[in-house]
Design a protein around this motif. Structure first.
Motif, short mmCIF file in Angstrom:
data_model
loop_
_atom_site.label_atom_id
_atom_site.label_comp_id
_atom_site.label_asym_id
_atom_site.label_seq_id
_atom_site.Cartn_x
_atom_site.Cartn_y
_atom_site.Cartn_z
N GLY A 266 -12.36 -4.35 -27.68
CA GLY A 266 -11.81 -5.04 -28.82
C GLY A 266 -11.42 -4.13 -29.97
N ALA A 267 -11.84 -2.88 -29.93
CA ALA A 267 -11.51 -1.92 -30.99
C ALA A 267 -10.13 -1.33 -30.73
CB ALA A 267 -12.55 -0.82 -31.05
N PRO A 268 -9.45 -0.86 -31.78
CA PRO A 268 -8.18 -0.17 -31.54
C PRO A 268 -8.43 1.21 -30.94
CG PRO A 268 -8.78 -0.06 -33.85
CD PRO A 268 -9.80 -0.94 -33.20
N VAL A 269 -7.45 1.65 -30.17
CA VAL A 269 -7.57 2.98 -29.55
C VAL A 269 -6.26 3.73 -29.73
CG1 VAL A 269 -6.85 2.14 -27.27
CG2 VAL A 269 -8.21 4.22 -27.45
N GLU A 270 -6.39 5.03 -29.98
CA GLU A 270 -5.22 5.90 -30.09
C GLU A 270 -5.51 7.19 -29.36
OE1 GLU A 270 -2.26 6.97 -33.63
OE2 GLU A 270 -4.14 8.06 -33.84
N LEU A 271 -4.71 7.51 -28.38
CA LEU A 271 -4.82 8.77 -27.66
C LEU A 271 -3.71 9.68 -28.16
CD1 LEU A 271 -5.71 6.34 -25.58
CD2 LEU A 271 -5.88 8.24 -23.97
N LYS A 272 -4.11 10.85 -28.63
CA LYS A 272 -3.16 11.74 -29.28
C LYS A 272 -2.46 12.66 -28.28
CE LYS A 272 -5.13 11.88 -33.92
NZ LYS A 272 -5.74 10.56 -33.81
N CYS A 273 -1.19 12.91 -28.59
CA CYS A 273 -0.38 13.82 -27.79
C CYS A 273 0.59 14.53 -28.72
CB CYS A 273 0.39 13.07 -26.71
SG CYS A 273 1.59 14.10 -25.81
N ASN A 274 0.59 15.85 -28.68
CA ASN A 274 1.56 16.64 -29.41
C ASN A 274 2.31 17.54 -28.43
OD1 ASN A 274 -0.80 16.19 -31.58
ND2 ASN A 274 1.19 16.36 -32.58
#
Lengths: 112, 112
Positions: free
Chosen positions: A16-24
């Motif tokens: 239920g929490a937001p998730v962000e997977l980072k990519c540069n």
């Protein structure tokens, strides 16, 4: 040379929490960027591509050329999202066409 | 629909032995790739092919060789196996990057 960086090897969130997977990325031309996912005991598979501007399984990713980023986001994580996620960049043109450069991968774990 | 088929799934080799990892696809894709996956390193491109009779080196080709005599098959040859070649090997194919790669199930190779 082109390079893809995923700074987080492991990411844990609760359901239920937001998730962000980072990519540069670093690339001298106009990039084609993708997210691939590998669920447990399954093959690596395409999740989404920036050119389509699509939402797959609730995930979206926006290409930010100014910040050279392509972060993967989902507003409400589900347990079935637990998997290894790879960001990838494609070469264009000539005999390099179609080659993907992958990031190091991020293992996402969604806890109940 | 078999997609991309890799054999064997597992193999243990002794140092100095040789073997061939098989890869076959039934989708008439021109582009085929071999990657190795090491923990924390992502996927590294070993060799690729843009069509029958055409192959080229990727990022980490040393110790490997390939051939592409038909559209369907893209075998990877390991000569004189070394412990550094212990890895999971993935074969992939595509009709074009927009369509995404289709991956095989992988070969887990251990060199002892």
């Amino acid at each position: 040379a082109q390079r893809v960086t995923q700074p987080e090897k492991l990411l844990s969130v609760f359901k239920g929490a937001p998730v962000e997977l980072k990519c540069n990325y670093s690339y001298s031309g106009s990039p084609e960027l993708f997210w691939y996912v590998q669920y447990s005991r399954q093959r690596l598979q395409l999740l989404l591509r920036h050119i389509s501007r699509e939402s797959i399984k609730g995930f979206t990713a926006d290409l930010n050329k100014g910040e050279t980023s392509f972060h993967l986001k989902k507003p409400f994580a589900q347990e079935e999202d637990s998997a290894m996620y790879y960001c990838a960049l494609s070469s264009r043109g000539g005999t390099s066409y179609g080659k993907l450069t992958f990031g190091q991968g991020t293992i996402l774990t969604v806890h109940p | 629909n078999a997609g991309v088929t890799q054999t064997p799934k597992f193999r243990i080799l002794k140092i100095g032995q040789s073997m061939t990892l098989q890869c076959a696809q039934d989708m008439n894709h021109n582009y085929m790739y071999w990657y190795r996956q090491d923990p924390g390193m992502g996927l590294k491109l070993i060799y690729y092919s843009v069509g029958a009779g055409i192959t080229d080196k990727g990022e980490v080709p040393n110790g490997y060789n390939v051939s592409r005599s038909t559209t369907e098959d893209f075998p990877l040859r390991l000569e004189l196996a070394a412990p550094s070649q212990t890895s999971v090997y993935f074969c992939a194919s595509t009709a074009g990057t927009y369509y995404g790669y289709t991956f095989g199930s992988g070969t887990r190779l251990t060199v002892v």
